[in-house]
Design an enzyme around this catalytic site. Structure first.
Site, PDB file in Angstrom:
ATOM      1  N   TYR A  50      36.869   8.734  21.235  1.00 58.78           N
ATOM      2  CA  TYR A  50      38.342   9.293  21.281  1.00 58.78           C
ATOM      3  C   TYR A  50      39.356   8.198  21.957  1.00 58.78           C
ATOM      4  O   TYR A  50      40.330   7.891  21.270  1.00 58.78           O
ATOM      5  CB  TYR A  50      38.491  10.626  21.707  1.00 58.78           C
ATOM      6  CG  TYR A  50      39.955  11.166  21.734  1.00 58.78           C
ATOM      7  CD1 TYR A  50      40.457  11.571  20.366  1.00 58.78           C
ATOM      8  CD2 TYR A  50      40.733  11.079  22.926  1.00 58.78           C
ATOM      9  CE1 TYR A  50      41.740  12.192  20.579  1.00 58.78           C
ATOM     10  CE2 TYR A  50      41.927  11.452  22.827  1.00 58.78           C
ATOM     11  CZ  TYR A  50      42.634  12.067  21.669  1.00 58.78           C
ATOM     12  OH  TYR A  50      43.775  12.448  21.695  1.00 58.78           O
ATOM     13  N   LYS A  54      42.260   5.694  20.465  1.00 58.73           N
ATOM     14  CA  LYS A  54      43.576   5.571  20.752  1.00 58.73           C
ATOM     15  C   LYS A  54      43.976   4.020  21.281  1.00 58.73           C
ATOM     16  O   LYS A  54      45.176   3.741  21.164  1.00 58.73           O
ATOM     17  CB  LYS A  54      43.785   6.438  21.933  1.00 58.73           C
ATOM     18  CG  LYS A  54      43.719   7.833  21.620  1.00 58.73           C
ATOM     19  CD  LYS A  54      45.151   8.243  20.817  1.00 58.73           C
ATOM     20  CE  LYS A  54      45.386   9.790  20.617  1.00 58.73           C
ATOM     21  NZ  LYS A  54      46.639   9.992  19.879  1.00 58.73           N
TER      22      LYS A  54
END
Length: 219
Positions: A50, A54
């Site tokens: 994750y 980003k």
């Protein structure tokens, strides 16, 4: 897919529609800190898929800003909390507290920088009123770190409910012990600072939860 392709779609839409200002919400991307507090110049070392996605979305924003003269602000929030949230440590702890379930903690002494949602929204309003030119990155937090044990202690004090806790044996070796943001850059740029103390924020979050779950209302 959402973080990467979704960001790309927003950027393309902005270019096609002549939109010149974008706020990109990123996350904590520094991995295990080399120093504390963590400023924006700290090396990035995302510790999960994750967080890695980003970083990719941040890079897309940076490239589009330079290639298309877009003004883009990337915010790196550390740990936000508040009413209606469901998946943060604080929200999960509150839910389990009222259900008299055991709250799992990370390694002993784990500390996090918690920012109440209203303070974050106040920052967004200030950015919209004084949008900087070019591509800019800001850490967002309260500038302090609190141990998870301290959060439990405060929840018990506010509610007068004893919370059962245990340490999570499944914690991975690369989990981060402390996160604390250096927020000098964002404070100076937007004349902003957090106003909600951790005790006040926890109280507001608890009150909202108990109000919307009548069988858990405090005495």
């Amino acid at each position: 897919y959402t973080n990467v392709v979704g960001t790309l779609n927003v950027l393309d839409y902005a270019v096609n529609k002549g939109i010149k200002r974008i706020i990109n919400l990123s996350t904590f991307v520094y991995g295990n800190p080399k120093y504390m507090p963590i400023d924006e110049d700290h090396p990035v070392n995302p510790h999960s898929p994750y967080n890695k996605s980003k970083i990719i979305s941040e890079k897309l924003c940076e490239y589009y800003s330079k290639d298309n003269s877009l003004d883009i602000v990337t915010l790196r929030p550390f740990n936000m909390y508040g009413p209606k949230q469901k998946s943060s440590f604080i929200s999960i702890a509150i839910q389990k507290m009222f259900r008299h379930e055991t709250v799992k903690l990370s390694k002993q002494g784990t500390r996090r920088d918690f920012l109440y949602i209203d303070d974050f929204l106040d920052l967004i309003a200030k950015i919209l009123n004084d949008f900087p030119q070019g591509y800019n990155v800001y850490n967002v937090g309260c500038g302090q770190s609190f141990s998870l044990e301290k959060i439990i202690e405060l929840l018990e004090t506010i509610t007068n409910i004893k919370i059962n806790t245990e340490y999570d044996s499944s914690i991975r070796l690369n989990d981060i012990i402390e996160m604390r943001a250096d927020i000098d850059k964002v404070k100076k740029q937007f004349n902003w600072e957090p106003k909600t103390s951790i005790q006040e924020g926890l109280t507001l979050t608890i009150d909202d939860y108990s109000k919307n779950n009548s069988r858990f209302q405090k005495n």
